[in-house]
Write an enzyme that holds these catalytic residues in place. Structure first.
Site, PDB file in Angstrom:
ATOM      1  N   GLY A  10       8.927   1.116  -5.024  1.00 42.73           N
ATOM      2  CA  GLY A  10       8.074   2.255  -4.657  1.00 42.73           C
ATOM      3  C   GLY A  10       8.558   2.904  -3.374  1.00 42.73           C
ATOM      4  O   GLY A  10       9.056   2.221  -2.481  1.00 42.73           O
ATOM      5  N   ARG A  74      11.351   0.133 -11.805  1.00 38.41           N
ATOM      6  CA  ARG A  74      11.520  -0.491 -13.134  1.00 38.41           C
ATOM      7  C   ARG A  74      12.962  -0.939 -13.408  1.00 38.41           C
ATOM      8  O   ARG A  74      13.201  -1.693 -14.321  1.00 38.41           O
ATOM      9  CB  ARG A  74      11.101   0.485 -14.245  1.00 38.41           C
ATOM     10  CG  ARG A  74       9.769   1.147 -13.984  1.00 38.41           C
ATOM     11  CD  ARG A  74       8.693   0.751 -14.966  1.00 38.41           C
ATOM     12  NE  ARG A  74       7.412   1.095 -14.378  1.00 38.41           N
ATOM     13  CZ  ARG A  74       6.250   0.620 -14.761  1.00 38.41           C
ATOM     14  NH1 ARG A  74       6.186  -0.217 -15.742  1.00 38.41           N
ATOM     15  NH2 ARG A  74       5.150   0.970 -14.167  1.00 38.41           N
ATOM     16  N   GLY A 114      11.753  -3.420  -1.334  1.00 38.14           N
ATOM     17  CA  GLY A 114      10.721  -4.425  -1.097  1.00 38.14           C
ATOM     18  C   GLY A 114      11.140  -5.753  -1.719  1.00 38.14           C
ATOM     19  O   GLY A 114      12.318  -5.948  -2.062  1.00 38.14           O
ATOM     20  N   ASP A 115      10.162  -6.651  -1.925  1.00 34.11           N
ATOM     21  CA  ASP A 115      10.524  -7.989  -2.400  1.00 34.11           C
ATOM     22  C   ASP A 115      11.258  -7.972  -3.744  1.00 34.11           C
ATOM     23  O   ASP A 115      12.221  -8.717  -3.934  1.00 34.11           O
ATOM     24  CB  ASP A 115       9.291  -8.912  -2.444  1.00 34.11           C
ATOM     25  CG  ASP A 115       8.125  -8.306  -3.205  1.00 34.11           C
ATOM     26  OD1 ASP A 115       8.191  -7.110  -3.560  1.00 34.11           O
ATOM     27  OD2 ASP A 115       7.141  -9.028  -3.445  1.00 34.11           O
ATOM     28  N   THR A 137       8.329  -1.478   2.606  1.00 38.96           N
ATOM     29  CA  THR A 137       7.134  -1.434   1.766  1.00 38.96           C
ATOM     30  C   THR A 137       5.940  -1.007   2.618  1.00 38.96           C
ATOM     31  O   THR A 137       5.812  -1.445   3.765  1.00 38.96           O
ATOM     32  CB  THR A 137       6.780  -2.783   1.088  1.00 38.96           C
ATOM     33  OG1 THR A 137       5.449  -2.697   0.560  1.00 38.96           O
ATOM     34  CG2 THR A 137       6.826  -3.975   2.013  1.00 38.96           C
ATOM     35  N   ASP A 139       3.121  -1.982   1.957  1.00 37.42           N
ATOM     36  CA  ASP A 139       2.182  -3.115   1.881  1.00 37.42           C
ATOM     37  C   ASP A 139       2.331  -4.092   3.047  1.00 37.42           C
ATOM     38  O   ASP A 139       1.441  -4.897   3.296  1.00 37.42           O
ATOM     39  CB  ASP A 139       2.387  -3.895   0.569  1.00 37.42           C
ATOM     40  CG  ASP A 139       2.235  -3.025  -0.656  1.00 37.42           C
ATOM     41  OD1 ASP A 139       1.563  -1.985  -0.569  1.00 37.42           O
ATOM     42  OD2 ASP A 139       2.809  -3.379  -1.709  1.00 37.42           O
ATOM     43  N   ASP A 141       4.042  -6.710   3.177  1.00 31.87           N
ATOM     44  CA  ASP A 141       3.885  -8.090   2.697  1.00 31.87           C
ATOM     45  C   ASP A 141       5.200  -8.870   2.663  1.00 31.87           C
ATOM     46  O   ASP A 141       5.275  -9.924   2.028  1.00 31.87           O
ATOM     47  CB  ASP A 141       3.242  -8.084   1.293  1.00 31.87           C
ATOM     48  CG  ASP A 141       4.068  -7.321   0.272  1.00 31.87           C
ATOM     49  OD1 ASP A 141       5.071  -6.685   0.653  1.00 31.87           O
ATOM     50  OD2 ASP A 141       3.712  -7.355  -0.921  1.00 31.87           O
ATOM     51  N   MET A 181      -4.209   0.693  -0.976  1.00 32.20           N
ATOM     52  CA  MET A 181      -3.172  -0.082  -1.670  1.00 32.20           C
ATOM     53  C   MET A 181      -2.864  -1.390  -0.936  1.00 32.20           C
ATOM     54  O   MET A 181      -3.496  -1.702   0.069  1.00 32.20           O
ATOM     55  CB  MET A 181      -1.908   0.761  -1.793  1.00 32.20           C
ATOM     56  CG  MET A 181      -1.985   1.825  -2.865  1.00 32.20           C
ATOM     57  SD  MET A 181      -0.404   2.698  -2.975  1.00 32.20           S
ATOM     58  CE  MET A 181      -0.597   3.508  -4.555  1.00 32.20           C
ATOM     59  N   ARG A 183      -1.318  -4.330  -2.976  1.00 34.14           N
ATOM     60  CA  ARG A 183      -1.101  -5.419  -3.946  1.00 34.14           C
ATOM     61  C   ARG A 183      -1.841  -6.690  -3.540  1.00 34.14           C
ATOM     62  O   ARG A 183      -3.024  -6.637  -3.311  1.00 34.14           O
ATOM     63  CB  ARG A 183       0.393  -5.723  -4.105  1.00 34.14           C
ATOM     64  CG  ARG A 183       1.140  -4.658  -4.865  1.00 34.14           C
ATOM     65  CD  ARG A 183       2.533  -5.144  -5.165  1.00 34.14           C
ATOM     66  NE  ARG A 183       3.451  -4.046  -5.286  1.00 34.14           N
ATOM     67  CZ  ARG A 183       3.885  -3.534  -6.440  1.00 34.14           C
ATOM     68  NH1 ARG A 183       3.477  -4.052  -7.574  1.00 34.14           N
ATOM     69  NH2 ARG A 183       4.716  -2.526  -6.455  1.00 34.14           N
ATOM     70  N   ARG A 277     -20.592   6.403  -3.286  1.00 35.59           N
ATOM     71  CA  ARG A 277     -19.460   7.155  -3.827  1.00 35.59           C
ATOM     72  C   ARG A 277     -18.190   6.347  -3.612  1.00 35.59           C
ATOM     73  O   ARG A 277     -18.040   5.667  -2.587  1.00 35.59           O
ATOM     74  CB  ARG A 277     -19.295   8.513  -3.136  1.00 35.59           C
ATOM     75  CG  ARG A 277     -20.418   9.491  -3.433  1.00 35.59           C
ATOM     76  CD  ARG A 277     -20.396   9.952  -4.899  1.00 35.59           C
ATOM     77  NE  ARG A 277     -21.413  10.958  -5.159  1.00 35.59           N
ATOM     78  CZ  ARG A 277     -22.687  10.707  -5.447  1.00 35.59           C
ATOM     79  NH1 ARG A 277     -23.118   9.455  -5.531  1.00 35.59           N
ATOM     80  NH2 ARG A 277     -23.540  11.698  -5.667  1.00 35.59           N
ATOM     81  N   HIS A 283      -1.729   7.123  -4.177  1.00 32.44           N
ATOM     82  CA  HIS A 283      -0.365   7.382  -3.693  1.00 32.44           C
ATOM     83  C   HIS A 283      -0.286   8.317  -2.493  1.00 32.44           C
ATOM     84  O   HIS A 283       0.793   8.480  -1.927  1.00 32.44           O
ATOM     85  CB  HIS A 283       0.494   7.908  -4.851  1.00 32.44           C
ATOM     86  CG  HIS A 283       0.728   6.844  -5.883  1.00 32.44           C
ATOM     87  ND1 HIS A 283      -0.220   6.517  -6.814  1.00 32.44           N
ATOM     88  CD2 HIS A 283       1.776   6.017  -6.087  1.00 32.44           C
ATOM     89  CE1 HIS A 283       0.240   5.532  -7.566  1.00 32.44           C
ATOM     90  NE2 HIS A 283       1.440   5.208  -7.153  1.00 32.44           N
TER      91      HIS A 283
END
Ligand code: F6P
Length: 359
Positions: A10, A74, A114-115, A137, A139, A141, A181, A183, A277, A283
């Site tokens: 990403g 991917r 990332g990882d 990343t 994240d 992480d 976000m 993960r 709400r 993204h």
């Protein structure tokens, strides 16, 4: 020397800053040639997709989000999706990718990822490719590095959204549930939640009790605070409940999440009867211009990656261990992800000022 560079997984604000720093330091300091590979590892498969990068064609990109090289989360050369006899299957095309690296006459490959992308980079290294990794990343992480570029920008973006939601929440006496976000990791939720003065922060590392979340909101209402802000990490899960995962890769690793905030919103509505709400930031957190801190970190990471190539520290990843930018074996960095410690000082500080983690 000819070095290849690709961005995988990403996107994250700061990727262009790393590319720019690699190009400038490789060409200006060492006189090397830099080949940009498009769309992650996919650019090394099939019809090769590359372009020589020079200071003039990477000018003005430091402040731009995304990646000028394109990316995909991917394309894994060790498990390429193909159709054989009409049936979908996976094929190991890593030898073809390595053949293309040779055809491109690359003396080194810099993988910014990332990882997932770094694990692929490590497998290529074990097959003899001179690889250097750069951790990326939003994240945050990745273990073995204090912070990844893109994270601080994502926290800024989420914080700005929380600031905006406060005013509308107060006006309507509503509970605003905001999904961010991350993960499996709660870093964005934790830091944006603190910076955006959230009342409740729910993270994957601390399974929450719905009754405790609602108790906090009810207490606030009793104290005449009729609006509340609840930050929910996409991977947050209730006690004895599951993460809201909607897609996993073949190894079982969650790659898409959806529904964590909606579930929390429903629970609050049912138990408190308040007007709720739900906002999913999505993204937006990955887009836009990197903040100054990420531009600086990206520049330092890019320069260090080129230095690692110069010192032939292949199989290593750039790492930030304050105050130093250093390196660690990629294999060590991808062994486990970095999660929030539920007893860390940051979590305790938040609890000390009244933030509920639903525990
Ligand atoms: O890893 C970065 C990240 O933005 C996660 O926080 C999120 O779960 C995921 O990527 C989204 O991936 P995609 O871009 O495939 O929707």
């Amino acid at each position: 020397m000819r070095i290849g560079v690709l961005t995988g997984g990403g996107d994250a604000p700061g990727l262009n800053g790393v590319i720019r720093a690699i190009v400038r330091s490789a060409t200006l300091k060492y006189g090397w040639t830099v080949i940009g590979i498009f769309d992650g590892f996919e650019g090394l498969l099939g019809k090769k997709n590359t372009k020589e990068l020079k200071p003039w064609n990477t000018r003005g990109i430091l402040s731009r989000g995304g990646t000028i090289l394109g990316t995909t989360n991917r394309g894994n050369p060790f498990a390429v999706k193909v159709r054989e006899k009409g049936k979908p299957t996976e094929k190991d095309l890593s030898d073809a990718a390595i053949g293309n690296i040779r055809k491109l006459r690359l003396d080194a490959l810099v993988v910014i990822g990332g990882d997932g992308s770094l694990a692929i980079a490590n497998r290529l290294f074990r097959k003899g490719v001179p690889v250097v990794g750069v951790p990326k990343t939003i994240d945050n992480d990745l273990s073995e590095t204090h912070v990844t570029f893109g994270f601080t920008t994502a926290v800024e973006t989420a914080t700005e959204a929380l600031d905006k939601l406060h005013t509308t929440a107060e006006s309507h006496h509503r509970v605003m549930v905001v999904e961010v976000m991350g993960r499996y990791a709660g870093w964005i939720a934790l830091e944006a939640g603190i910076a955006g003065s959230a009342d409740v922060i729910l993270i994957p590392e601390i399974p929450y009790g719905m009754d405790r979340v609602c108790r906090k909101i009810a207490e606030r209402k009793q104290a005449h605070c009729c609006s509340s802000i609840v930050v929910v990490a996409e991977g947050a899960r209730p006690l004895r409940g599951k993460m809201a995962v909607i897609e996993r890769d073949p190894s079982g690793y969650a790659i898409r999440f959806s529904g964590a905030a909606a579930a929390v919103g429903d629970g609050i509505r049912q138990q408190t009867g308040m007007d709720v709400r739900v906002t999913v930031l999505g993204h937006v957190q990955r887009g836009g211009s990197p903040c100054a801190a990420d531009r600086i970190l990206a520049t330092q990471y890019g320069v260090k990656a080129v230095e690692l190539v110069f010192r032939k520290r292949f199989g290593h990843m750039v790492s930030y261990k304050p105050p130093e930018i250093t390196s660690v074996p990629i294999g060590k960095a991808v062994r486990k992800i970095k999660l929030v410690d539920p007893d860390s000082e940051m979590v305790r500080a938040a609890e000390s000022i009244g933030v509920s983690f639903g525990r």
